[in-house]
Scaffold this motif. Sequence first.
Motif, PDB file in Angstrom:
ATOM      1  N   ALA A   1      69.712  -1.200  54.832  1.00 56.48           N
ATOM      2  CA  ALA A   1      71.112  -1.402  54.624  1.00 56.48           C
ATOM      3  C   ALA A   1      71.345  -0.976  53.159  1.00 56.48           C
ATOM      4  CB  ALA A   1      71.696  -2.962  54.765  1.00 56.48           C
ATOM      5  N   VAL A   2      70.519  -1.294  52.150  1.00 59.48           N
ATOM      6  CA  VAL A   2      70.955  -0.941  50.624  1.00 59.48           C
ATOM      7  C   VAL A   2      70.874   0.706  50.774  1.00 59.48           C
ATOM      8  CG1 VAL A   2      70.008  -0.749  48.378  1.00 59.48           C
ATOM      9  CG2 VAL A   2      70.268  -3.143  49.723  1.00 59.48           C
ATOM     10  N   LEU A   3      69.812   1.118  51.357  1.00 59.21           N
ATOM     11  CA  LEU A   3      69.714   2.542  51.296  1.00 59.21           C
ATOM     12  C   LEU A   3      70.829   3.140  52.009  1.00 59.21           C
ATOM     13  CD1 LEU A   3      65.841   3.052  51.989  1.00 59.21           C
ATOM     14  CD2 LEU A   3      67.067   3.537  49.898  1.00 59.21           C
ATOM     15  N   LEU A   4      71.260   2.795  53.111  1.00 59.91           N
ATOM     16  CA  LEU A   4      72.493   3.251  53.979  1.00 59.91           C
ATOM     17  C   LEU A   4      73.558   3.100  52.986  1.00 59.91           C
ATOM     18  CD1 LEU A   4      73.696   4.583  56.475  1.00 59.91           C
ATOM     19  CD2 LEU A   4      73.904   2.169  57.460  1.00 59.91           C
ATOM     20  N   GLY A   5      73.859   2.079  52.473  1.00 62.59           N
ATOM     21  CA  GLY A   5      75.217   1.768  51.449  1.00 62.59           C
ATOM     22  C   GLY A   5      75.164   2.878  50.387  1.00 62.59           C
ATOM     23  N   ALA A   6      73.867   3.125  49.911  1.00 60.34           N
ATOM     24  CA  ALA A   6      73.868   4.041  48.742  1.00 60.34           C
ATOM     25  C   ALA A   6      74.029   5.297  49.303  1.00 60.34           C
ATOM     26  CB  ALA A   6      72.480   3.878  48.049  1.00 60.34           C
ATOM     27  N   GLY A   7      73.725   5.716  50.330  1.00 59.47           N
ATOM     28  CA  GLY A   7      73.868   7.110  50.733  1.00 59.47           C
ATOM     29  C   GLY A   7      75.325   7.354  51.107  1.00 59.47           C
ATOM     30  N   LEU A   8      75.998   6.540  51.659  1.00 64.07           N
ATOM     31  CA  LEU A   8      77.394   6.627  51.920  1.00 64.07           C
ATOM     32  C   LEU A   8      78.032   6.734  50.615  1.00 64.07           C
ATOM     33  CD1 LEU A   8      77.833   3.872  55.085  1.00 64.07           C
ATOM     34  CD2 LEU A   8      77.888   6.707  55.033  1.00 64.07           C
ATOM     35  N   TYR A   9      77.951   5.963  49.843  1.00 64.63           N
ATOM     36  CA  TYR A   9      78.486   5.883  48.391  1.00 64.63           C
ATOM     37  C   TYR A   9      78.295   7.010  47.903  1.00 64.63           C
ATOM     38  CZ  TYR A   9      79.384   5.131  43.406  1.00 64.63           C
ATOM     39  OH  TYR A   9      79.791   5.196  42.277  1.00 64.63           O
ATOM     40  N   VAL A  10      77.177   7.968  47.871  1.00 69.05           N
ATOM     41  CA  VAL A  10      76.802   8.978  47.233  1.00 69.05           C
ATOM     42  C   VAL A  10      77.467  10.291  48.032  1.00 69.05           C
ATOM     43  CG1 VAL A  10      75.116  11.041  46.634  1.00 69.05           C
ATOM     44  CG2 VAL A  10      74.815   8.488  46.228  1.00 69.05           C
ATOM     45  N   ALA A  11      77.674  10.054  49.451  1.00 68.90           N
ATOM     46  CA  ALA A  11      78.028  11.278  50.154  1.00 68.90           C
ATOM     47  C   ALA A  11      79.691  11.308  50.030  1.00 68.90           C
ATOM     48  CB  ALA A  11      77.595  10.722  51.610  1.00 68.90           C
ATOM     49  N   ARG A  12      80.264  10.208  49.781  1.00 67.63           N
ATOM     50  CA  ARG A  12      81.835  10.083  49.604  1.00 67.63           C
ATOM     51  C   ARG A  12      82.078  10.995  48.312  1.00 67.63           C
ATOM     52  NH1 ARG A  12      83.794   4.218  50.914  1.00 67.63           N
ATOM     53  NH2 ARG A  12      83.326   4.062  53.494  1.00 67.63           N
ATOM     54  N   GLY A  13      81.193  11.106  47.351  1.00 73.24           N
ATOM     55  CA  GLY A  13      81.871  11.753  46.074  1.00 73.24           C
ATOM     56  C   GLY A  13      81.542  13.180  46.272  1.00 73.24           C
ATOM     57  N   GLY A  14      82.223  14.013  45.152  1.00 72.22           N
ATOM     58  CA  GLY A  14      82.156  15.277  45.146  1.00 72.22           C
ATOM     59  C   GLY A  14      80.804  15.829  44.522  1.00 72.22           C
TER      60      GLY A  14
ATOM     61  N   GLU B   1      80.637  17.480  41.595  1.00 67.52           N
ATOM     62  CA  GLU B   1      80.706  17.389  39.997  1.00 67.52           C
ATOM     63  C   GLU B   1      80.149  16.061  39.534  1.00 67.52           C
ATOM     64  OE1 GLU B   1      84.430  15.964  41.850  1.00 67.52           O
ATOM     65  OE2 GLU B   1      83.319  17.760  42.137  1.00 67.52           O
ATOM     66  N   ASP B   2      80.310  14.998  40.272  1.00 60.95           N
ATOM     67  CA  ASP B   2      79.856  13.742  39.627  1.00 60.95           C
ATOM     68  C   ASP B   2      78.573  13.241  40.663  1.00 60.95           C
ATOM     69  OD1 ASP B   2      81.227  13.280  41.828  1.00 60.95           O
ATOM     70  OD2 ASP B   2      82.328  11.615  41.110  1.00 60.95           O
ATOM     71  N   LEU B   3      77.955  14.307  41.325  1.00 59.47           N
ATOM     72  CA  LEU B   3      76.675  13.541  42.142  1.00 59.47           C
ATOM     73  C   LEU B   3      75.817  13.167  41.278  1.00 59.47           C
ATOM     74  CD1 LEU B   3      75.264  13.966  44.687  1.00 59.47           C
ATOM     75  CD2 LEU B   3      74.469  15.834  44.323  1.00 59.47           C
ATOM     76  N   ALA B   4      75.414  13.490  39.976  1.00 61.23           N
ATOM     77  CA  ALA B   4      74.091  12.782  39.431  1.00 61.23           C
ATOM     78  C   ALA B   4      74.747  11.488  38.885  1.00 61.23           C
ATOM     79  CB  ALA B   4      73.910  13.804  38.048  1.00 61.23           C
ATOM     80  N   ASP B   5      75.840  11.292  38.613  1.00 65.16           N
ATOM     81  CA  ASP B   5      76.236  10.018  38.103  1.00 65.16           C
ATOM     82  C   ASP B   5      76.275   8.925  39.335  1.00 65.16           C
ATOM     83  OD1 ASP B   5      76.760  10.862  35.656  1.00 65.16           O
ATOM     84  OD2 ASP B   5      78.859  10.975  35.667  1.00 65.16           O
ATOM     85  N   ARG B   6      76.709   9.433  40.597  1.00 61.49           N
ATOM     86  CA  ARG B   6      76.611   8.619  41.731  1.00 61.49           C
ATOM     87  C   ARG B   6      75.505   8.373  42.161  1.00 61.49           C
ATOM     88  NH1 ARG B   6      81.180   7.697  44.972  1.00 61.49           N
ATOM     89  NH2 ARG B   6      82.977   8.697  44.086  1.00 61.49           N
ATOM     90  N   LEU B   7      74.397   9.299  41.957  1.00 62.09           N
ATOM     91  CA  LEU B   7      73.147   8.707  42.333  1.00 62.09           C
ATOM     92  C   LEU B   7      72.293   7.683  41.607  1.00 62.09           C
ATOM     93  CD1 LEU B   7      71.557  12.537  43.152  1.00 62.09           C
ATOM     94  CD2 LEU B   7      71.707  10.697  44.675  1.00 62.09           C
TER      95      LEU B   7
END
Length: 717
Positions: free
Chosen positions: A23-36, A38-44
């Motif tokens: 669940a945590v991994l899935l939530g983290a993936g969705l959170y990263v996928a929603r971003g653009g 340009e801020d991928l590193a910050d979101r990761l």
Amino acid sequence: MERWSLRFRIFLFFALIVAGILAVLLGAGLYVARGGAEDLADRLALAGLVSCFVLAGLVTWVWLKFDDHVARPLERLGAELSAAVHAGAEVPAEDARARYLGLIAPALREASQELAAARRDVEARVNAATLEAERQKGRLEAVLRDLEQGVVISTLDHRILLYNRFARSLLESANGASCGLGRPLTDLFVAQPLRHALERLTRRFASRRHETHRDGLAAPFISATVSGHESVRGRMSLVLDPEGVRPIGYVVTFDRVTDELAAGIWRDRLLQDVTRDMRQRVAALSMAAEVLLRRSAATGEAESGDLAGLRETVAEETRVLGERLDRLDQVAGDLLSGAWPMTEVFSTTLLDCIAARRSEGRTLTFESGGDTLWLSCDSASVVELADRIVNRIAVETGTRHFRLVMNRRASGASLDILHEGAPMSVALLEAWLDEALDDSLGAMTGHDVLSRHKTEMWPDRDEAGTARVRLPLALAPGREEPAPRQAPLSPLAERPEFYDFDLFARPAPASMGEAPLRTLSFVVFDTETTGLEPSRGDELVSIAGVRIVNGRVLRSEAFDTLIDPGRPIPAASTRVHGITQEMVAGAQAAGEVLPLFHRFVGDSVLVAHNAAFDMTFLTRNRKASGVAFDQPVLDTVLLAGHLFGAGESLTLDALAERFGIVIPQEARHTALGDALATAEVLLKLFGLLEARGVVTLDQAIEVSNRQVSLRRRQKGY
């Protein structure tokens, strides 16, 4: 949920971890996928950080649930099962913390119940098998209990294994010391007569002379209580192991002869005074008669034939009176010496005992020789006298080598102590004979020993010119030839009212700390006080103790007394222990009671529940009592804390309930009642401690100290 199996529950814990991670991994993936982009590193980075915290929290929560539902209940059930196996406790019928363990808790309860049932069955069988033996033993106990003679059985190191009522009443009333199992008999009796009699018997057994000796493995002795108030005449018999190959103890039977000996000494002194006075008066009359006869002859007042007849009459009457006075002297000596046991002693044994005595610890060497004879003497006092003379010669001349020679003489025998140098002077020897002998023999001088044996001692040289001190002794009548061979004595069969024969097999430890707990003697005690704050002046109002010897609580050997605290007893304290101001009125103060309790404790280990509190009051009264309680101390709170953990209730009531110990309501919060309950708890703890590898006193003290350190750290948090 409570019906789920334990395996399914453990699976659910791990499944929960896996599901949480997914669940945590899935939530983290969705959170990263929603971003653009340009801020991928910050979101990761943010997603990774949050995921770590969430996963750590999840694992911690799962671990707490696992600990609460599985680990801690299993640990508690394990402790309860160990208590059931080693201390006879029962696993509780219901335990809320074990409800998630499936079949484990019911299975353990069933095992505990089956174990208890098996124990009851075994106990019933044992009771049935020993019932008749107990009846027979009871009859023997009744006979010995009412016997008007003291009986004590002791180990070879003089530790009491058995005593009857007469022995206890005589020894305790005379000395004030405690007569108890495991206590030293030499604290009650003057030591040297016992030690000497035991040495004689062990030598007799080692040389197998007991098989032909008239007394077998027995020897008479006379001793006194340590206080000197009572004198006893007794008989010691050696006890052998079941195979008859080695001594394991001895039996002492004795009678009180205080008045008899006092009367004998008084008669002897009276007769000596009378004979001395009569000799002086007879001598004076004889001199006066001679003077009158000479005057009559000088003045011619009488015929020469009459004067000769008068002289002959005076001389004859003086001779007859002298003979009668000599006979009276002999009777006086017989009256005194007859009270002392003049036993048959083998000369070799007597010489060996003198050489082995070494009362003053000097490095001396001995040679023994001469004739082999049977003597009639009080060997204990003869050994002490010879030992004293040897030591005085060693100091006076510096010699360290002596020859002890026994010679047959026309009138009996003589013990010769030969040494280097010139003979001692008569005056010096007389001064030595005036000295009191070893305190362990009582108030006796060398002259007293000679008087009892109707003999004397003098210095001279032997035929070869060697200096010696000679002591004539009597031969044993009728012992010129060996006595008919006798069968060895059988061990004592009776088991009277105060006994513990298992102590025969208990080895003496190298030190108390290395000794197994079950082999030690304990005094379990408790105190009642005016309050709980000794630093603010609270004092003792009661102290009680009970002894444990060889794993048995000796309820008949208890100490229990009230104490005058010297201050009012608050009503709140009275409501707890029931002791009022009126009850302690006239009682002794702590300074008077604690020396008696210290004597009761002796060299035993002190035990208390929350011992630090009770020991504080003993320590505070050290100056007033003049005694220091420096014995090893064990605390049942600390021992139970090591076994069950600090999170469990460790009160005396809780431990008693855990072990099925019933404390009568009227005895609760009394010093003796709590001491008895603590003693029973201690015995239950022994089995559990042994299962944890805590066997010796040192190990018990070590785990107690660890508990003290742990509690100090907990208080600092």
